[in-house]
Design a protein around this motif. Structure first.
Motif, PDB file in Angstrom:
ATOM      1  N   VAL A 229       0.834  -1.211   0.000  1.00 47.92           N
ATOM      2  CA  VAL A 229       0.000   0.000   0.000  1.00 47.92           C
ATOM      3  C   VAL A 229       0.865   1.256   0.000  1.00 47.92           C
ATOM      4  N   LEU A 230       1.944   1.230   0.783  1.00 49.14           N
ATOM      5  CA  LEU A 230       2.810   2.407   0.903  1.00 49.14           C
ATOM      6  C   LEU A 230       3.912   2.436  -0.146  1.00 49.14           C
ATOM      7  N   GLY A 231       3.902   1.461  -1.048  1.00 48.98           N
ATOM      8  CA  GLY A 231       4.890   1.461  -2.120  1.00 48.98           C
ATOM      9  C   GLY A 231       6.301   1.197  -1.649  1.00 48.98           C
ATOM     10  N   LEU A 232       6.438   0.333  -0.650  1.00 52.00           N
ATOM     11  CA  LEU A 232       7.765   0.042  -0.107  1.00 52.00           C
ATOM     12  C   LEU A 232       8.539  -0.955  -0.964  1.00 52.00           C
ATOM     13  N   GLY A 233       7.870  -1.542  -1.953  1.00 52.04           N
ATOM     14  CA  GLY A 233       8.563  -2.455  -2.841  1.00 52.04           C
ATOM     15  C   GLY A 233       8.546  -3.894  -2.393  1.00 52.04           C
ATOM     16  N   GLU A 234       8.066  -4.150  -1.185  1.00 53.46           N
ATOM     17  CA  GLU A 234       7.983  -5.521  -0.677  1.00 53.46           C
ATOM     18  C   GLU A 234       6.914  -5.583   0.402  1.00 53.46           C
ATOM     19  N   ASN A 235       6.444  -6.768   0.687  1.00 57.70           N
ATOM     20  CA  ASN A 235       5.467  -6.949   1.747  1.00 57.70           C
ATOM     21  C   ASN A 235       6.106  -6.726   3.108  1.00 57.70           C
ATOM     22  N   ALA A 236       5.325  -6.099   4.007  1.00 57.56           N
ATOM     23  CA  ALA A 236       5.808  -5.881   5.372  1.00 57.56           C
ATOM     24  C   ALA A 236       5.334  -6.982   6.311  1.00 57.56           C
ATOM     25  N   GLY A 237       4.478  -7.851   5.801  1.00 61.46           N
ATOM     26  CA  GLY A 237       3.972  -8.932   6.639  1.00 61.46           C
ATOM     27  C   GLY A 237       2.847  -8.510   7.556  1.00 61.46           C
ATOM     28  N   VAL A 238       2.251  -7.337   7.295  1.00 61.17           N
ATOM     29  CA  VAL A 238       1.141  -6.832   8.104  1.00 61.17           C
ATOM     30  C   VAL A 238       0.015  -6.433   7.159  1.00 61.17           C
ATOM     31  N   VAL A 239      -1.125  -7.095   7.304  1.00 59.40           N
ATOM     32  CA  VAL A 239      -2.284  -6.799   6.459  1.00 59.40           C
ATOM     33  C   VAL A 239      -3.071  -5.644   7.074  1.00 59.40           C
ATOM     34  N   VAL A 240      -3.498  -4.711   6.256  1.00 60.51           N
ATOM     35  CA  VAL A 240      -4.267  -3.557   6.715  1.00 60.51           C
ATOM     36  C   VAL A 240      -5.657  -4.018   7.169  1.00 60.51           C
ATOM     37  N   SER A 241      -6.050  -3.579   8.361  1.00 61.62           N
ATOM     38  CA  SER A 241      -7.369  -3.901   8.909  1.00 61.62           C
ATOM     39  C   SER A 241      -8.348  -2.777   8.610  1.00 61.62           C
ATOM     40  N   SER A 242      -9.632  -3.114   8.649  1.00 62.14           N
ATOM     41  CA  SER A 242     -10.660  -2.112   8.391  1.00 62.14           C
ATOM     42  C   SER A 242     -11.094  -1.388   9.652  1.00 62.14           C
ATOM     43  N   SER A 243     -10.709  -1.899  10.818  1.00 64.56           N
ATOM     44  CA  SER A 243     -11.105  -1.282  12.080  1.00 64.56           C
ATOM     45  C   SER A 243     -10.039  -1.504  13.141  1.00 64.56           C
ATOM     46  N   VAL A 244     -10.074  -0.662  14.154  1.00 67.94           N
ATOM     47  CA  VAL A 244      -9.149  -0.827  15.280  1.00 67.94           C
ATOM     48  C   VAL A 244      -9.432  -2.131  16.016  1.00 67.94           C
ATOM     49  N   ALA A 245     -10.703  -2.455  16.157  1.00 70.02           N
ATOM     50  CA  ALA A 245     -11.064  -3.700  16.849  1.00 70.02           C
ATOM     51  C   ALA A 245     -10.434  -4.903  16.160  1.00 70.02           C
ATOM     52  N   GLU A 246     -10.471  -4.915  14.844  1.00 69.73           N
ATOM     53  CA  GLU A 246      -9.877  -6.023  14.090  1.00 69.73           C
ATOM     54  C   GLU A 246      -8.365  -6.045  14.257  1.00 69.73           C
ATOM     55  N   ALA A 247      -7.733  -4.874  14.152  1.00 72.05           N
ATOM     56  CA  ALA A 247      -6.276  -4.799  14.228  1.00 72.05           C
ATOM     57  C   ALA A 247      -5.758  -5.213  15.599  1.00 72.05           C
ATOM     58  N   LEU A 248      -6.500  -4.874  16.651  1.00 68.00           N
ATOM     59  CA  LEU A 248      -6.041  -5.167  18.010  1.00 68.00           C
ATOM     60  C   LEU A 248      -6.332  -6.601  18.441  1.00 68.00           C
ATOM     61  N   GLU A 249      -6.839  -7.418  17.535  1.00 68.32           N
ATOM     62  CA  GLU A 249      -6.938  -8.848  17.825  1.00 68.32           C
ATOM     63  C   GLU A 249      -5.549  -9.476  17.920  1.00 68.32           C
ATOM     64  N   VAL A 250      -4.579  -8.859  17.274  1.00 71.24           N
ATOM     65  CA  VAL A 250      -3.179  -9.265  17.383  1.00 71.24           C
ATOM     66  C   VAL A 250      -2.585  -8.606  18.634  1.00 71.24           C
ATOM     67  N   LYS A 251      -1.772  -9.338  19.367  1.00 72.95           N
ATOM     68  CA  LYS A 251      -1.169  -8.815  20.594  1.00 72.95           C
ATOM     69  C   LYS A 251      -0.440  -7.506  20.314  1.00 72.95           C
ATOM     70  N   THR A 252      -0.811  -6.460  21.035  1.00 77.95           N
ATOM     71  CA  THR A 252      -0.307  -5.113  20.786  1.00 77.95           C
ATOM     72  C   THR A 252       0.019  -4.421  22.102  1.00 77.95           C
ATOM     73  N   ASP A 253       1.117  -3.670  22.124  1.00 75.59           N
ATOM     74  CA  ASP A 253       1.496  -2.904  23.316  1.00 75.59           C
ATOM     75  C   ASP A 253       0.974  -1.475  23.260  1.00 75.59           C
TER      76      ASP A 253
END
Length: 267
Positions: free
Chosen positions: A46-70
Motif C-alpha cells: 500500500v505504501l509502495g515500499l517495494g515488498e510486503n511488510a507482513g502486516v495486512v491492513v485492517s478495516s477497524s481498530v477492533a480487528e487490528a487489536l486482535e493481534v497482541k499489541t502494546d
C-alpha cells in the motif's frame, strides 16, 4: 523485547510516515495497521515500499487489536479517535494520540478510563521536537509578558480549528496566566468574531489558506516592542515520527493521561 505497535490511520500523511519509522526501527515491531480504503492489502505494498511488510491492513481498530499489541498510535479523524482510544484502554493497551479535535470533556473521559484501567495515554497536539520547544519557549515567555495571542495557520481544507497545536498552546498559555485584556470584548464595536476564539482566556486566530502546511505560535506584546515565537512545518511528515515513537516508549511507562510531548521531555 521490541514494543509492538499498531498504527490507525496508517495511510494518512503522518500515519504512513510513522509506519515507515516503526518498520525501520529495531525498537519496535509493527503488529497492525488500520485504513478502511485499503483493508485486506499488505501495508508494504500500500505504501509502495517495494515488498510486503507482513502486516495486512485492517478495516477497524477492533480487528487490528486482535493481534497482541502494546501501543496503539492514532492518526485518524476527530470523529473516530475517542472511540479508538477508549477501546484500546479497555483492553489494557497504551495509546499515543496525534489526532486533533478532542474536547475538554473527551480528555476527562479518557483520563478517567486510563486511570481506572492503569493504562498510559499520551496525547499531543504536535509531536515534532521543535514544535515542542516552541511551546516551551512560549510558556516561559508568558510568565513574564502579560499580553499575548495565538496564531494558527494551515492548509485551506483542514477540518479542525484551531489545530491541535494551537489549541494545546492556548490551553497551556492560559494556565500560566490569563492574558491581560486592555479592552473588554463587550466594549468592542463590530463582529466579535474578528477577535478570534477564546480558549482558556487566550485569543486564538486560525487562518486556512493554500500555501500553508502548518504554522503556529504566539505573539507577545509590551509597550514599544513585540516578540513572536513560531514553529513552521514543511510538506513532509518526518518531523513528527521521532516524537511519536518517543511517546510510544513513554506510554508504556506511565499510567493515566499525559498531555503534550513537553510533559515527557521537560520534567
Amino acid at each position: 523485547m521490541t514494543i509492538r505497535i499498531c498504527v490507525a490511520g496508517a495511510t494518512g500523511w503522518t500515519g504512513s510516515a510513522v509506519v515507515r519509522g516503526v518498520l525501520n526501527s529495531d525498537a519496535f515491531t509493527l503488529t497492525g495497521t488500520v485504513a478502511q480504503a485499503t483493508a485486506g492489502r499488505d501495508i508494504g505494498q500500500v505504501l509502495g515500499l517495494g515488498e510486503n511488510a507482513g502486516v495486512v491492513v485492517s478495516s477497524s481498530v477492533a480487528e487490528a487489536l486482535e493481534v497482541k499489541t502494546d501501543v496503539l498510535v492514532d492518526y485518524t479523524t476527530t470523529a473516530t479517535v475517542k472511540d479508538h482510544v477508549l477501546y484500546a484502554i479497555e483492553r489494557g493497551i497504551a495509546v499515543v494520540v496525534g489526532t486533533s479535535g478532542l474536547t475538554a470533556q473527551d480528555y476527562d473521559d479518557i483520563e478517567k478510563a486510563a486511570e481506572s484501567n492503569g493504562v498510559g495515554v499520551v496525547v499531543g497536539g504536535n509531536f515534532s521536537i521543535t514544535a515542542t520547544l516552541m511551546q516551551r519557549l512560549a510558556l516561559e515567555t508568558a510568565r513574564n509578558v502579560p499580553q499575548f495571542e495565538v496564531l494558527d495557520y494551515a492548509w485551506a481544507e483542514k477540518e479542525d480549528v484551531p489545530s491541535g497545536t494551537g489549541r494545546e498552546l492556548a490551553e497551556k498559555l492560559g494556565d500560566v496566566q490569563q492574558p491581560k485584556q486592555v479592552r473588554s470584548m463587550d466594549s468592542l464595536h463590530g463582529p466579535i468574531e474578528a477577535r478570534g476564539a477564546t480558549i482558556n482566556g487566550v485569543q486564538v486566530h486560525s487562518v486556512r489558506l493554500p500555501g500553508y502546511t502548518l504554522r503556529c505560535g504566539a505573539v507577545f506584546g509590551l509597550e514599544g516592542e513585540r516578540l513572536e515565537i513560531f514553529h513552521e512545518a514543511g510538506p513532509s511528515a518526518a518531523p513528527y515520527v521521532a516524537g511519536t515513537l518517543l511517546a510510544a516508549k513513554k506510554a508504556m511507562q506511565v499510567k493515566g493521561l499525559v498531555r503534550g510531548l513537553d510533559a515527557l521531555l521537560f520534567k
